[in-house]
Write a protein that holds these residues in place. Sequence first.
Motif, mmCIF file in Angstrom:
data_model
loop_
_atom_site.group_PDB
_atom_site.id
_atom_site.type_symbol
_atom_site.label_atom_id
_atom_site.label_comp_id
_atom_site.label_asym_id
_atom_site.label_seq_id
_atom_site.Cartn_x
_atom_site.Cartn_y
_atom_site.Cartn_z
ATOM 1 N N GLN A 1 15.397 7.833 4.781
ATOM 2 C CA GLN A 1 14.368 7.312 5.463
ATOM 3 C C GLN A 1 13.004 7.643 4.842
ATOM 4 O O GLN A 1 12.435 8.734 5.027
ATOM 5 C CB GLN A 1 14.467 7.287 6.919
ATOM 6 C CG GLN A 1 13.438 6.373 7.472
ATOM 7 C CD GLN A 1 13.875 4.894 7.464
ATOM 8 O OE1 GLN A 1 15.082 4.399 7.474
ATOM 9 N NE2 GLN A 1 12.781 3.929 7.455
ATOM 10 N N ASP A 2 12.326 6.700 4.059
ATOM 11 C CA ASP A 2 11.107 6.890 3.657
ATOM 12 C C ASP A 2 10.953 7.847 2.432
ATOM 13 O O ASP A 2 9.896 7.853 1.573
ATOM 14 C CB ASP A 2 9.864 7.102 4.557
ATOM 15 C CG ASP A 2 9.706 6.232 5.683
ATOM 16 O OD1 ASP A 2 10.268 4.929 5.431
ATOM 17 O OD2 ASP A 2 9.057 6.299 6.567
ATOM 18 N N ILE A 3 11.864 8.670 2.125
ATOM 19 C CA ILE A 3 11.781 9.827 1.190
ATOM 20 C C ILE A 3 12.657 9.284 -0.206
ATOM 21 O O ILE A 3 12.115 9.579 -1.282
ATOM 22 C CB ILE A 3 12.518 11.117 1.664
ATOM 23 C CG1 ILE A 3 11.571 11.549 3.034
ATOM 24 C CG2 ILE A 3 12.369 12.011 0.667
ATOM 25 C CD1 ILE A 3 10.323 11.708 2.973
ATOM 26 N N GLY A 5 7.555 5.011 -3.875
ATOM 27 C CA GLY A 5 7.200 4.774 -5.371
ATOM 28 C C GLY A 5 8.429 4.121 -6.269
ATOM 29 O O GLY A 5 8.279 3.952 -7.374
ATOM 30 N N TYR A 6 9.642 4.326 -5.777
ATOM 31 C CA TYR A 6 10.677 3.780 -6.437
ATOM 32 C C TYR A 6 11.230 2.352 -6.051
ATOM 33 O O TYR A 6 11.764 1.658 -6.675
ATOM 34 C CB TYR A 6 11.835 4.700 -6.329
ATOM 35 C CG TYR A 6 11.772 6.096 -6.483
ATOM 36 C CD1 TYR A 6 11.988 6.368 -7.945
ATOM 37 C CD2 TYR A 6 11.812 7.138 -5.702
ATOM 38 C CE1 TYR A 6 11.777 7.781 -8.344
ATOM 39 C CE2 TYR A 6 11.581 8.273 -6.328
ATOM 40 C CZ TYR A 6 11.673 8.610 -7.362
ATOM 41 O OH TYR A 6 11.517 10.041 -7.804
ATOM 42 N N PHE A 21 2.875 12.459 -0.110
ATOM 43 C CA PHE A 21 4.418 12.670 -0.218
ATOM 44 C C PHE A 21 4.945 11.806 1.180
ATOM 45 O O PHE A 21 6.123 11.567 0.747
ATOM 46 C CB PHE A 21 4.449 14.143 0.125
ATOM 47 C CG PHE A 21 6.099 14.281 0.039
ATOM 48 C CD1 PHE A 21 6.825 14.307 -1.338
ATOM 49 C CD2 PHE A 21 6.809 14.677 1.147
ATOM 50 C CE1 PHE A 21 8.048 14.450 -1.468
ATOM 51 C CE2 PHE A 21 8.271 14.590 1.196
ATOM 52 C CZ PHE A 21 9.113 14.723 -0.321
ATOM 53 N N ARG A 22 4.616 11.636 2.103
ATOM 54 C CA ARG A 22 5.436 10.885 3.088
ATOM 55 C C ARG A 22 5.552 9.613 2.759
ATOM 56 O O ARG A 22 6.570 8.756 3.315
ATOM 57 C CB ARG A 22 4.413 10.845 4.471
ATOM 58 C CG ARG A 22 3.119 10.025 4.435
ATOM 59 C CD ARG A 22 2.335 10.130 5.678
ATOM 60 N NE ARG A 22 2.903 9.268 6.787
ATOM 61 C CZ ARG A 22 2.528 8.903 7.870
ATOM 62 N NH1 ARG A 22 1.236 8.828 8.113
ATOM 63 N NH2 ARG A 22 3.401 7.920 8.587
ATOM 64 N N GLU A 40 0.760 -1.172 -0.011
ATOM 65 C CA GLU A 40 0.017 -0.158 0.053
ATOM 66 C C GLU A 40 0.957 1.313 -0.108
ATOM 67 O O GLU A 40 0.637 2.203 -0.693
ATOM 68 C CB GLU A 40 -0.945 -0.003 0.985
ATOM 69 C CG GLU A 40 -1.785 1.208 1.478
ATOM 70 C CD GLU A 40 -2.690 1.565 0.096
ATOM 71 O OE1 GLU A 40 -2.803 0.460 -0.427
ATOM 72 O OE2 GLU A 40 -3.018 2.556 -0.070
ATOM 73 N N LYS A 41 1.856 1.264 0.800
ATOM 74 C CA LYS A 41 2.794 2.362 0.903
ATOM 75 C C LYS A 41 3.634 2.779 -0.650
ATOM 76 O O LYS A 41 3.524 3.870 -1.194
ATOM 77 C CB LYS A 41 3.928 2.070 1.746
ATOM 78 C CG LYS A 41 3.416 2.300 3.225
ATOM 79 C CD LYS A 41 4.534 1.915 4.208
ATOM 80 C CE LYS A 41 4.067 1.978 5.744
ATOM 81 N NZ LYS A 41 5.253 1.662 6.619
ATOM 82 N N ILE A 42 3.760 1.594 -1.291
ATOM 83 C CA ILE A 42 4.352 1.481 -2.615
ATOM 84 C C ILE A 42 3.266 2.403 -3.620
ATOM 85 O O ILE A 42 3.671 3.211 -4.400
ATOM 86 C CB ILE A 42 4.978 0.302 -3.080
ATOM 87 C CG1 ILE A 42 6.073 -0.342 -2.304
ATOM 88 C CG2 ILE A 42 5.077 0.129 -4.572
ATOM 89 C CD1 ILE A 42 6.378 -1.618 -2.388
ATOM 90 N N ASN A 43 1.977 1.734 -3.397
ATOM 91 C CA ASN A 43 1.023 2.251 -4.221
ATOM 92 C C ASN A 43 0.856 3.857 -4.031
ATOM 93 O O ASN A 43 0.750 4.659 -5.147
ATOM 94 C CB ASN A 43 -0.115 1.518 -3.954
ATOM 95 C CG ASN A 43 -0.176 0.031 -4.394
ATOM 96 O OD1 ASN A 43 0.698 -0.242 -5.211
ATOM 97 N ND2 ASN A 43 -1.107 -0.815 -3.939
ATOM 98 N N ARG A 44 0.805 4.134 -2.802
ATOM 99 C CA ARG A 44 0.815 5.553 -2.539
ATOM 100 C C ARG A 44 2.070 6.247 -3.150
ATOM 101 O O ARG A 44 1.943 7.719 -3.338
ATOM 102 C CB ARG A 44 0.464 5.934 -0.960
ATOM 103 C CG ARG A 44 -0.676 5.252 -0.591
ATOM 104 C CD ARG A 44 -1.162 5.749 0.857
ATOM 105 N NE ARG A 44 -2.233 4.969 1.316
ATOM 106 C CZ ARG A 44 -3.270 5.349 2.291
ATOM 107 N NH1 ARG A 44 -2.575 6.352 3.160
ATOM 108 N NH2 ARG A 44 -4.107 4.485 2.598
#
Lengths: 386, 517
Positions: free
Chosen positions: B462-464, B379-380, B373-374, B338-342
């Motif tokens: 981290q996360d960005i 996305g990569y 954005f968080r 889900e995080k990847i999708n977002r």
Amino acid sequence: MESTYMLLQHYWWFLVSLLGAILVFLMFVQGGQSLLFTIGKTEVQQKMLLNSTGRKWEFTFTTLVTFGGAFFASFPLFYSTSFGGAYWVWMLILLCFVLQAVSYEYQAKKGNLLGKKTYQIFLLLNGVLAPVLIGTAVGTFFNGAEFVVNKQQLTEALNPVISSWASPWHGLEAALVWWNVCLGLAVFFLSRVLALLYFINNINDEEVQGKSRRQLLWEAALFLAFFLTFFVRWLLQDGFAVNPETKEVFMQPYKYFTNLIEMPAVLAGLLLGVVGVLLGIAKTALCSKWRKGIWFAGAGTVLTVLALLLCAGWNNTAFYPSLADLQSSLTIENSCSSLFTLKTMSYVSILIPFVLAYVAYAWRALDLHKLSKKEVQEVQEAQHLY
Amino acid sequence: MIENIDPSLIGWSRAQFALTAIYHWLFVPLTLGLGVVQAVMETVYYKTGDEFWKKTAQFWMKLFGINFAIGVATGLILEFEFGANWSNYSWFVGDIFGAPLAVEGILAFFMEATFIAVMFFGWSKVSKGFHLASTWLTIVGATLSAFWILVANAWMQYPAGMHFNPDAVRNEMASFWEVAFSPVAINKFFHTVLSGWIIGATFVVGVASWFLLKKREAKFALASIKVSAAFGLVACALSAWTGDGSAHQVAQKQPMKLAAMEGLYEGQNGAGLVGIGILAPNKHYKDNNAPFIFRVELPKMLSFFAERDFNAYVPGIVNLIEGGYTAKDGTPALSAQEKINRGKLAIQALATYRTAESDSLKREARAALDEHFRYFGYGYIQDPADLIPPVGLTFYAFRVMVLLGGFLLLLFAVITYLSYKNRFAAKRWLQWVCLISIFLAIIAGQAGWVVAEVGRQPWAIQDILPTSAAISKLPTSSVKLTFFIFLTLFTVLLIAELKIMLSAIKKGPEISQEAKN
């Protein structure tokens, strides 16, 4: 708000240029290394030369690091585009500086693995290559480099790199442009001129002084030949201008000459700088007892280089032009940090005069007693000596 | 046609950075630790006028100088590698990350460079007071330099005080104080500098023990041990405290790193801390195999260290990938997918924002970007499994660091006691232990960095921003070549440094008979 941002962009270009100018002055350390075997004919003489410039190598090194850090903080797009693209030029420069850092310390120490001569040859290599390479790299500020910047690329998940280099040589192609190399050679001979003036100032030895004064004329002649060649062409060449309204980059005839005319304070600084360098050289050559040439030529160097670099970035000029895509060229406006960061960094920069003051104080304290044969021969082992 | 990034380029770029950082961290801690020890010794000389302390300080300064040169050389490479090998990173966060580096140059490096020259060459040129001040200012400069670079590193682990600017396509600083004084930065600074002090103290104790084993320079050796043992003991105790703080911060900001440090696959309330253990090879987060072949666990302690609550829930690797557990804010945790999708939505929104021709479309895209954005960096990421750092390396490195840290604490306690009771000189076995401990302290320091840097993979920030998107687009062959050039150069210089140091140690301090008495 907009005018504050613009002011800070100019202010930070001034600081980065000032650091670059101080770096060129401090490259007398490199010049000294390249003259190690020319001026130092005996072991004691070489020892005096090494201990003269060797006590200043950390300043050159630190100025380079701070120059990099300040560029990173204030113009990060230059930092990412140039270092990530012109990879080989920067890597070679770094390798030279690494060799310098250890060579002074290791060359005279027992058990140094490679032998004294090897480290001295490392110093010689750094003394020749570092100024030539740095000068050549700075030449690309006026003659362009092969890169493309496309910020939209960040949205391509499989290839998100925004800056790419258009030449497979990754920076080495700059060495094939004569005008870049010409500047590199001018910087090289300038570093040797400054080194000779520093030896004359810092070493109490008649033989070293005599040799340095004789060598000065040759080095000064070569410096002037390369510098004037570069400078005349620089005044006459087309420059990379920016339209302040549309932000479009275009070629403008006599751009750098125009910059000087339109920025009289910079022109005055340049003229004063050139006079300072010439005065430092000429008076040293003519007056056999005069030893203060380094300060005139040094201050002149800082002013001259500062003026050249200000012309590269101020007055609507692209300081890092792209030959591959003119509109990718970097200007102080499109490559700088945010208003917030520039403002924050500007508060920190208020401390720079304080830093310069303690550097000057410590420098003076150490150089008050000039280096002599006696000192390098008799200093106790427990104390530091190169 | 646009070429994709070669995955091996990412590996070689990481390898080059790791190589430089590993070598750099061989030398820097010695600078930090030895610097304080020699400054204390010179202070004693200044106070007493006793020539013995001057010669003692000068001996350690000589070793400091040999080590210092190669430390700054590797540091120079490291700074410029940010641009050379991680150019996308340098643009994407340069607005924030560059500032600490510039402050480091202006405030710390110049202080270090100026006063080190006085420290080395000024003995007979400046007053005693000015020289002592220079020695202290050299180490203050070195420590300030460590502060700023650790602020920068901490920010990569916990990006704070910033916002994303879609017009400039980068992150921008919003609060300098949040960047410079984030809890992660403060903890990292103290923990790292203290580890340097420990290495410096161990080095002095080890070298001094060698003199005792050789029955040479006993007064010098015992005096050096007294100063550095007490210093090392304090540093070890404080390091244990800041280490606890670091682990707590990791639990709050980088839960996946904590799970990897503990080999924790299934989260639980009242989770135990693995004291020692052997991980099962080939364990995959999706299989049901036991994660350990063998382990000794301290019940509930992981929950306590992570959350200051013996019964708190600590998520494991599986939970962090699959989501569904209750996060600290009370909401159900998102799955990695889900995080990847977002993240992909955020990247797409940025693309739309950049090309939108109408204001309404631009506003819509901006809203979507802000919302997601968080998760931008996700996305990569291609596969949720890519979000798991190398568990084995992180797990074992953490244990090596902690166990060796505990050993050094004990060692310094014993040495301090014995040296102040004047019984250390007779304990030859302990002198051997001290000598060997030089290497153990260095290994502990390196292991700490492995935990910090390997454990945060795949993230550069981290996360960005993952490392795969932080890279410079270069031919892999170029990076490979520079990797081997640096490897050869650093190794040769390290051997040279060790040989010079050994030679200087064998020669010993030049203390006159009069001063010895």
